[in-house]
Design an enzyme around this catalytic site. Sequence first.
Site, PDB file in Angstrom:
ATOM      1  N   LYS A  22       0.927  -1.158  -0.114  1.00 17.22           N
ATOM      2  CA  LYS A  22       0.075  -0.068   0.012  1.00 17.22           C
ATOM      3  C   LYS A  22       0.783   1.222   0.047  1.00 17.22           C
ATOM      4  CE  LYS A  22      -1.685   1.700   4.079  1.00 17.22           C
ATOM      5  NZ  LYS A  22      -1.433   3.001   4.355  1.00 17.22           N
ATOM      6  N   ASN A  23       1.958   1.284   0.788  1.00 16.74           N
ATOM      7  CA  ASN A  23       2.709   2.546   0.886  1.00 16.74           C
ATOM      8  C   ASN A  23       3.530   2.921  -0.219  1.00 16.74           C
ATOM      9  OD1 ASN A  23       1.468   2.899   3.424  1.00 16.74           O
ATOM     10  ND2 ASN A  23       3.193   2.347   4.515  1.00 16.74           N
ATOM     11  N   ARG A  91      -4.397  10.606   4.568  1.00 14.56           N
ATOM     12  CA  ARG A  91      -3.446  11.375   4.750  1.00 14.56           C
ATOM     13  C   ARG A  91      -2.340  11.614   3.622  1.00 14.56           C
ATOM     14  NH1 ARG A  91       0.713  13.815   7.665  1.00 14.56           N
ATOM     15  NH2 ARG A  91       2.539  12.939   6.771  1.00 14.56           N
ATOM     16  N   CYS A 115      -4.987   8.845   9.599  1.00 12.86           N
ATOM     17  CA  CYS A 115      -4.754   8.008  10.795  1.00 12.86           C
ATOM     18  C   CYS A 115      -4.615   8.977  11.964  1.00 12.86           C
ATOM     19  CB  CYS A 115      -3.505   7.385  10.707  1.00 12.86           C
ATOM     20  SG  CYS A 115      -3.709   5.785   9.892  1.00 12.86           S
ATOM     21  N   ARG A 120       0.295  14.961  12.782  1.00  9.98           N
ATOM     22  CA  ARG A 120       1.368  14.458  11.578  1.00  9.98           C
ATOM     23  C   ARG A 120       1.575  15.649  10.589  1.00  9.98           C
ATOM     24  NH1 ARG A 120      -0.330   8.598   9.828  1.00  9.98           N
ATOM     25  NH2 ARG A 120       1.660   8.731   8.491  1.00  9.98           N
ATOM     26  N   PRO A 121       2.573  16.619  10.961  1.00  8.21           N
ATOM     27  CA  PRO A 121       2.867  17.847  10.033  1.00  8.21           C
ATOM     28  C   PRO A 121       3.398  17.437   8.684  1.00  8.21           C
ATOM     29  CG  PRO A 121       4.613  17.469  11.661  1.00  8.21           C
ATOM     30  CD  PRO A 121       3.647  16.366  12.021  1.00  8.21           C
ATOM     31  N   ASP A 123       5.471  19.832   7.377  1.00 10.02           N
ATOM     32  CA  ASP A 123       6.359  21.012   7.446  1.00 10.02           C
ATOM     33  C   ASP A 123       7.756  20.468   6.402  1.00 10.02           C
ATOM     34  OD1 ASP A 123       6.912  19.205   9.922  1.00 10.02           O
ATOM     35  OD2 ASP A 123       8.401  20.555  10.154  1.00 10.02           O
ATOM     36  N   LEU A 124       8.162  19.431   6.660  1.00  6.07           N
ATOM     37  CA  LEU A 124       9.256  18.895   6.076  1.00  6.07           C
ATOM     38  C   LEU A 124       9.228  19.031   4.497  1.00  6.07           C
ATOM     39  CD1 LEU A 124      10.492  16.146   8.409  1.00  6.07           C
ATOM     40  CD2 LEU A 124      11.531  18.406   8.072  1.00  6.07           C
ATOM     41  N   ASP A 306       4.831   0.873  11.919  1.00 12.96           N
ATOM     42  CA  ASP A 306       3.665   0.080  11.336  1.00 12.96           C
ATOM     43  C   ASP A 306       3.660  -1.225  12.198  1.00 12.96           C
ATOM     44  OD1 ASP A 306       2.950   2.575  10.269  1.00 12.96           O
ATOM     45  OD2 ASP A 306       3.533   1.803   8.388  1.00 12.96           O
ATOM     46  N   ARG A 398      -8.555  -0.078   5.065  1.00 13.76           N
ATOM     47  CA  ARG A 398      -7.640   1.037   4.238  1.00 13.76           C
ATOM     48  C   ARG A 398      -6.520   0.115   3.994  1.00 13.76           C
ATOM     49  NH1 ARG A 398      -5.891   4.832   8.063  1.00 13.76           N
ATOM     50  NH2 ARG A 398      -4.521   5.133   6.242  1.00 13.76           N
TER      51      ARG A 398
HETATM   52  C1  UD1 Z   1       4.529   6.726   5.979  1.00  9.46           C
HETATM   53  C2  UD1 Z   1       3.667   5.441   6.278  1.00  9.46           C
HETATM   54  C3  UD1 Z   1       3.371   5.148   7.374  1.00  9.46           C
HETATM   55  C4  UD1 Z   1       4.404   5.007   8.381  1.00  9.46           C
HETATM   56  C5  UD1 Z   1       5.296   6.238   8.362  1.00  9.46           C
HETATM   57  C6  UD1 Z   1       6.689   6.047   9.119  1.00  9.46           C
HETATM   58  C7  UD1 Z   1       2.514   5.983   3.673  1.00  9.46           C
HETATM   59  C8  UD1 Z   1       1.416   6.201   3.275  1.00  9.46           C
HETATM   60  N1  UD1 Z   1       2.910   5.968   5.263  1.00  9.46           N
HETATM   61  O1  UD1 Z   1       3.884   7.873   6.721  1.00  9.46           O
HETATM   62  O2  UD1 Z   1       2.568   4.119   7.302  1.00  9.46           O
HETATM   63  O3  UD1 Z   1       3.968   4.790   9.651  1.00  9.46           O
HETATM   64  O4  UD1 Z   1       5.793   6.587   6.909  1.00  9.46           O
HETATM   65  O5  UD1 Z   1       7.481   4.788   8.802  1.00  9.46           O
HETATM   66  O6  UD1 Z   1       3.741   5.685   3.547  1.00  9.46           O
HETATM   67  N2  UD1 Z   1       7.238  14.469  10.348  1.00  9.46           N
HETATM   68  C9  UD1 Z   1       7.670  15.836  10.609  1.00  9.46           C
HETATM   69  N3  UD1 Z   1       7.415  16.679   9.497  1.00  9.46           N
HETATM   70  C10 UD1 Z   1       6.857  16.278   8.136  1.00  9.46           C
HETATM   71  C11 UD1 Z   1       6.600  14.955   8.182  1.00  9.46           C
HETATM   72  C12 UD1 Z   1       6.974  13.976   9.167  1.00  9.46           C
HETATM   73  O7  UD1 Z   1       7.658  16.066  11.810  1.00  9.46           O
HETATM   74  O8  UD1 Z   1       6.776  17.069   7.436  1.00  9.46           O
HETATM   75  C13 UD1 Z   1       7.310  13.558  11.512  1.00  9.46           C
HETATM   76  C14 UD1 Z   1       6.164  12.719  11.749  1.00  9.46           C
HETATM   77  O9  UD1 Z   1       5.257  13.464  12.586  1.00  9.46           O
HETATM   78  C15 UD1 Z   1       6.688  11.211  12.310  1.00  9.46           C
HETATM   79  C16 UD1 Z   1       8.091  11.083  11.583  1.00  9.46           C
HETATM   80  O10 UD1 Z   1       8.180  12.308  11.053  1.00  9.46           O
HETATM   81  O11 UD1 Z   1       6.943  11.635  13.759  1.00  9.46           O
HETATM   82  C17 UD1 Z   1       7.971  10.298  10.411  1.00  9.46           C
HETATM   83  O12 UD1 Z   1       6.693  10.626   9.643  1.00  9.46           O
HETATM   84  P1  UD1 Z   1       6.775  10.158   7.813  1.00  9.46           P
HETATM   85  O13 UD1 Z   1       7.805   9.358   7.637  1.00  9.46           O
HETATM   86  O14 UD1 Z   1       6.534  11.384   7.206  1.00  9.46           O
HETATM   87  O15 UD1 Z   1       5.318   9.398   7.839  1.00  9.46           O
HETATM   88  P2  UD1 Z   1       4.475   9.272   6.510  1.00  9.46           P
HETATM   89  O16 UD1 Z   1       5.612   9.396   5.183  1.00  9.46           O
HETATM   90  O17 UD1 Z   1       3.300  10.285   6.517  1.00  9.46           O
END
Ligand code: UD1
Length: 419
Positions: A22-23, A91, A115, A120-121, A123-124, A306, A398
């Site tokens: 899925k991811n 998301r 979820c 879950r920001p 910003d990056l 996960d 999902r």
């Molecule tokens: C993806 C996966 C999700 C998995 C996660 C971590 C998909 C569709 N989802 O989610 O199943 O649990 O990776 O392996 O692929 N963060 C920031 N700023 C940002 C983005 C992230 O601070 O802009 C933080 C998040 O809050 C979290 C960490 O970075 O603490 C990792 O998040 P991230 O790797 O971005 O998760 P996703 O890519 O959304």
Amino acid sequence: MDKILVHGGRRLRGTVKISGSKNSALPILAATLLTKEPCTISRVPDLSDIHYMLTILSELGCEVERASGMVQIRAEKVKTHAPYDIVRKMRASVCILGPLLGREHRATVSLPGGCVIGDRPIDLHLRGFEALGASVKVSNGNVMILAPKLTGATISLRSTFGSTVLGTGNVMMAAVLADGQTIIDGAAEEPEVVDLANFLIAMGAKIDGAGTRRITIEGVKELHGAKHEVIPDRIEAGTFLVAGAISGDEVTVSRVNPEHLLAVTSPLREAGFHITVNGNKVSVSPGPKRRALKLDTIPYPGFPTDMQAQMCALLATTDGISVVSEHVFPNRFMHVAELKRMGANIDLQGPTAVITGVPKLSGAPVMASDLRASAALVLAGLQADGVTEVNRVYHIDRGYESIDEKLNELGAEIERVKA
Ligand code: UD1
């Protein structure tokens, strides 16, 4: 709303075929926005999140055809505005930002839901787009990105919690059509990032280093159509291995990449289970004694967040004291309260769950709160006395293709009650 009834105590045995990831599939489908030519993606799992992504692509103007696991997409003309009612359910809809920016130099996307696993920001992701020359504005629940020109840059995606998986994909998808060279430092190393990079390379992108912390992208003028098969879902496979550990005589997951599963099979070995690998199959069977574990979730190649909830379900009935710390999403413990209602002894101390194994769980009505938490509750139900009623099953649909049917084929007794 559908619910799942798990009749506990059945032994599992046999082989289960694992679906496409899925991811991986979600950003890969979004990446088809980068070309006007048709793309064919195979091994796309039949999941509601995938359905949402295909709906978003259709709403943006893509021609989408789907026949079982095969999806054909042609994005000849695309709209650059994705309103709230089409993105709110998932998301991962955020990953259309990168390709729209790359191709059309603009995107307006409503900030996504998804979820409930803490804040879950994005910003990056936005920082990455800005580094490529885009201006970013957030207002009225929308994020608006505009870049008269995209220029390669050096971008760091490191955060306190490691890198960002979808953020790395998003920046990569924008940068493939930027002028010049982009370097992503602190890139996510997950296999899903590598899979996306391989699809982009098949479309004509120039990407080096995917799967490491430093990805280098040389921008190209345009991309073309391509065919791609999605990698196996390591989280679905891990979930079935834990199901096998919980109540299996011997359970085999097939059509997997055993290397992607090491972060799950290593702790299972450490917990006393036999793991055997044979080509693209991995089997789990009981060892002489189960052992408690100390587990820390960290980005790939570490133990995946996960799989944390499912592992808690296993450790709930493993003699001794296990300690599970969550370093990626520190609030991701919604399953704990529900497992406790089934008789688990878990003490939550901030981002750490201290689990004292009990001999048995007992069936109870429980509420799924996110995708992996709901899988954990089904796994807990497999080993519980009596019936476990898992409500809000839409979470599980999902991310798991027919989890009830697949578990039943292994010998479980699970009913789905349609609302
Ligand atoms: C993806 C996966 C999700 C998995 C996660 C971590 C998909 C569709 N989802 O989610 O199943 O649990 O990776 O392996 O692929 N963060 C920031 N700023 C940002 C983005 C992230 O601070 O802009 C933080 C998040 O809050 C979290 C960490 O970075 O603490 C990792 O998040 P991230 O790797 O971005 O998760 P996703 O890519 O959304």
